[in-house]
Design a protein around this motif. Structure first.
Motif, PDB file in Angstrom:
ATOM      1  N   THR A   1       7.909  20.772   3.475  1.00  0.00           N
ATOM      2  CA  THR A   1       7.296  19.745   4.314  1.00  0.00           C
ATOM      3  C   THR A   1       8.246  18.565   4.487  1.00  0.00           C
ATOM      4  OG1 THR A   1       6.225  18.782   2.372  1.00  0.00           O
ATOM      5  CG2 THR A   1       4.929  20.312   3.684  1.00  0.00           C
ATOM      6  N   ILE A   2       8.147  17.917   5.670  1.00  0.00           N
ATOM      7  CA  ILE A   2       8.991  16.769   5.995  1.00  0.00           C
ATOM      8  C   ILE A   2       8.093  15.610   6.395  1.00  0.00           C
ATOM      9  CG2 ILE A   2      10.967  15.957   7.333  1.00  0.00           C
ATOM     10  CD1 ILE A   2      11.396  18.916   8.160  1.00  0.00           C
ATOM     11  N   PRO A   3       7.917  14.603   5.542  1.00  0.00           N
ATOM     12  CA  PRO A   3       7.122  13.437   5.927  1.00  0.00           C
ATOM     13  C   PRO A   3       7.802  12.662   7.058  1.00  0.00           C
ATOM     14  CG  PRO A   3       7.439  13.531   3.541  1.00  0.00           C
ATOM     15  CD  PRO A   3       8.378  14.522   4.151  1.00  0.00           C
ATOM     16  N   THR A   4       7.008  12.007   7.888  1.00  0.00           N
ATOM     17  CA  THR A   4       7.574  11.156   8.935  1.00  0.00           C
ATOM     18  C   THR A   4       8.354  10.018   8.283  1.00  0.00           C
ATOM     19  OG1 THR A   4       5.788  11.666  10.465  1.00  0.00           O
ATOM     20  CG2 THR A   4       7.025   9.639  10.872  1.00  0.00           C
ATOM     21  N   PRO A   5       9.587   9.770   8.731  1.00  0.00           N
ATOM     22  CA  PRO A   5      10.402   8.731   8.089  1.00  0.00           C
ATOM     23  C   PRO A   5      10.017   7.327   8.528  1.00  0.00           C
ATOM     24  CG  PRO A   5      11.584   9.635   9.953  1.00  0.00           C
ATOM     25  CD  PRO A   5      10.308  10.449   9.822  1.00  0.00           C
ATOM     26  N   LYS A   6      10.470   6.354   7.751  1.00  0.00           N
ATOM     27  CA  LYS A   6      10.375   4.958   8.151  1.00  0.00           C
ATOM     28  C   LYS A   6      11.686   4.579   8.847  1.00  0.00           C
ATOM     29  CE  LYS A   6       9.936   4.060   3.860  1.00  0.00           C
ATOM     30  NZ  LYS A   6       9.900   3.353   2.542  1.00  0.00           N
ATOM     31  N   GLU A   7      11.574   3.787   9.900  1.00  0.00           N
ATOM     32  CA  GLU A   7      12.783   3.271  10.537  1.00  0.00           C
ATOM     33  C   GLU A   7      13.102   1.918   9.924  1.00  0.00           C
ATOM     34  OE1 GLU A   7      14.479   1.958  14.928  1.00  0.00           O
ATOM     35  OE2 GLU A   7      12.958   3.549  14.786  1.00  0.00           O
ATOM     36  N   GLU A   8      14.274   1.816   9.302  1.00  0.00           N
ATOM     37  CA  GLU A   8      14.673   0.605   8.602  1.00  0.00           C
ATOM     38  C   GLU A   8      15.891  -0.027   9.273  1.00  0.00           C
ATOM     39  OE1 GLU A   8      12.783  -0.455   6.367  1.00  0.00           O
ATOM     40  OE2 GLU A   8      11.963   1.156   5.130  1.00  0.00           O
ATOM     41  N   THR A   9      16.150  -1.303   8.958  1.00  0.00           N
ATOM     42  CA  THR A   9      17.281  -2.011   9.550  1.00  0.00           C
ATOM     43  C   THR A   9      18.059  -2.782   8.480  1.00  0.00           C
ATOM     44  OG1 THR A   9      15.893  -3.942  10.039  1.00  0.00           O
ATOM     45  CG2 THR A   9      16.122  -2.277  11.778  1.00  0.00           C
ATOM     46  N   ASN A  10      19.299  -3.093   8.838  1.00  0.00           N
ATOM     47  CA  ASN A  10      20.152  -3.999   8.059  1.00  0.00           C
ATOM     48  C   ASN A  10      20.308  -3.562   6.594  1.00  0.00           C
ATOM     49  OD1 ASN A  10      20.433  -5.685  10.336  1.00  0.00           O
ATOM     50  ND2 ASN A  10      18.495  -6.696   9.858  1.00  0.00           N
TER      51      ASN A  10
ATOM     52  N   LEU B   1       0.834  -1.204   0.000  1.00  0.00           N
ATOM     53  CA  LEU B   1       0.000   0.000   0.000  1.00  0.00           C
ATOM     54  C   LEU B   1       0.867   1.252   0.000  1.00  0.00           C
ATOM     55  CD1 LEU B   1      -2.656  -0.968   2.704  1.00  0.00           C
ATOM     56  CD2 LEU B   1      -2.710  -1.448   0.257  1.00  0.00           C
ATOM     57  N   ASN B   2       0.385   2.290  -0.640  1.00  0.00           N
ATOM     58  CA  ASN B   2       1.084   3.575  -0.651  1.00  0.00           C
ATOM     59  C   ASN B   2       0.561   4.422   0.501  1.00  0.00           C
ATOM     60  OD1 ASN B   2       2.688   5.702  -1.421  1.00  0.00           O
ATOM     61  ND2 ASN B   2       1.283   6.425  -3.017  1.00  0.00           N
ATOM     62  N   LEU B   3       1.113   4.197   1.693  1.00  0.00           N
ATOM     63  CA  LEU B   3       0.626   4.858   2.897  1.00  0.00           C
ATOM     64  C   LEU B   3       1.187   6.275   3.007  1.00  0.00           C
ATOM     65  CD1 LEU B   3       0.939   1.992   5.533  1.00  0.00           C
ATOM     66  CD2 LEU B   3      -0.950   2.490   3.967  1.00  0.00           C
ATOM     67  N   LEU B   4       0.414   7.118   3.679  1.00  0.00           N
ATOM     68  CA  LEU B   4       0.857   8.491   3.935  1.00  0.00           C
ATOM     69  C   LEU B   4       1.170   8.644   5.419  1.00  0.00           C
ATOM     70  CD1 LEU B   4       1.267  11.451   3.019  1.00  0.00           C
ATOM     71  CD2 LEU B   4      -1.148  11.842   3.580  1.00  0.00           C
ATOM     72  N   GLN B   5       2.428   8.962   5.716  1.00  0.00           N
ATOM     73  CA  GLN B   5       2.836   9.197   7.099  1.00  0.00           C
ATOM     74  C   GLN B   5       2.580  10.663   7.457  1.00  0.00           C
ATOM     75  OE1 GLN B   5       3.632   6.652   8.868  1.00  0.00           O
ATOM     76  NE2 GLN B   5       3.781   5.219   7.160  1.00  0.00           N
ATOM     77  N   PRO B   6       2.510  10.988   8.761  1.00  0.00           N
ATOM     78  CA  PRO B   6       2.296  12.386   9.151  1.00  0.00           C
ATOM     79  C   PRO B   6       3.379  13.294   8.592  1.00  0.00           C
ATOM     80  CG  PRO B   6       2.084  10.920  11.041  1.00  0.00           C
ATOM     81  CD  PRO B   6       2.625  10.091   9.923  1.00  0.00           C
ATOM     82  N   ILE B   7       2.991  14.482   8.196  1.00  0.00           N
ATOM     83  CA  ILE B   7       3.927  15.453   7.630  1.00  0.00           C
ATOM     84  C   ILE B   7       4.266  16.511   8.677  1.00  0.00           C
ATOM     85  CG2 ILE B   7       4.058  17.389   6.002  1.00  0.00           C
ATOM     86  CD1 ILE B   7       2.599  15.682   3.977  1.00  0.00           C
TER      87      ILE B   7
END
Length: 292
Positions: free
Chosen positions: A124-133, A109-115
């Motif tokens: 504007t700065i969208p809320t980032p995703k926290e990724e690993t590895n 899904l193409n989700l929208l995070q808080p801006i």
């Protein structure tokens, strides 16, 4: 606080309630008409669509992470019936909540995070995703800036056009797009720069190109879709406006970040590269920042 940030905060606080544009405008102390125009201009989303996308994005997270029934989730994100919620979900994502729950993959899904709105950089700065590895092999070219030249002018006029014209020589590409890597930054004019494409292996290097390895345990990925010459403002806003508000939540590994550009330039000569840079077309990608 600017009206745009009041509106964004109000939406997050009242996401589960029956709010209208008039309610948001009242909380921001401006007219609904003015708020709608400003909101669309600054975020790229009509206000009503942003509200709908945020509700549906949060509902998708709940569908994937909880066993709550669909009606309960619909009510939790501001919808008053199962039917209305399901129609809105399918209209936006092309799949019903029930069908999505069988897969539970948010990546589909193409989700929208808080801006967040940066008043400093007017972006504007969208809320980032926290990724690993993160583990990558990249083939490209590097340059060490020591303060003796303007990095932006050199990259645009000389370095990037020549490199982009050679991207077709890089074999075994592992992913679309390309990376721009900044390491050991001491100031705006002193840092190491590496541009290139990710590959599955680096056995054969085209003459004059080099390889580098990236290994990060954790990082934040900030998505963007902006005019190319505003990318620097976007990065500055992350460091000056977004990260300082997070306190001790994230400890940033200083001096490094990666710019992932979704689409590789389809060019064959430095002249074509120069034309692309001057076109002011929008670019899409993510800023990756390592965290400890």
């Amino acid at each position: 606080m600017k009206p745009i940030n009041r509106a964004l905060n109000y939406i997050e606080e009242k996401l589960a309630e029956d709010i209208r544009v008039e309610d948001i405008a009242h909380a921001c102390a401006i007219s609904p008409f003015h708020l709608s125009r400003v909101f669309n201009y600054l975020t790229g989303y009509p206000l009503g669509r942003y509200l709908r996308l945020r509700r549906l994005s949060e509902s998708a997270k709940l569908l994937a992470s909880t066993d709550s029934d669909i009606l309960s989730i619909a009510l939790e994100v501001g919808y008053d019936s199962h039917a209305v919620f399901s129609r809105a979900f399918k209209a936006e994502f092309g799949i019903t909540p029930r069908e999505f729950r069988l897969h539970k993959s948010l990546l589909m899904l193409n989700l929208l995070q808080p801006i967040t709105w940066s008043s400093t950089m007017n972006i504007t700065i969208p809320t980032p995703k926290e990724e690993t590895n993160l583990s990558l092999t990249v083939i490209g070219a590097s340059h060490r800036f020591t303060g003796d030249k303007n990095p932006r002018e050199f990259l645009i006029s000389t370095f990037l056009p020549k490199l982009w014209a050679r991207f077709s020589e890089i074999k075994d590409q592992a992913a679309p797009g390309y990376l721009q890597i900044i390491k050991d930054a001491q100031s705006e004019d002193v840092f190491d720069w590496f541009s290139g494409m990710t590959v599955s292996k680096a056995k054969e290097l085209p003459q004059g190109l080099e390889s580098t390895e990236i290994h990060w345990e954790r990082y934040l990925a900030f998505p963007f879709c902006i005019i190319g010459d505003r990318l620097r403002d976007f990065i500055e806003a992350i460091y000056s406006d977004w990260l300082p508000t997070k306190g001790l939540q994230y400890r940033v590994a200083e001096g490094s970040h990666i710019q992932w550009l979704k689409n590789s330039p389809n060019i064959s000569t430095p002249e074509e590269a120069a034309e692309l840079i001057a076109s002011r077309e929008k670019i899409e990608g993510e800023i990756w920042i390592p965290i400890l």
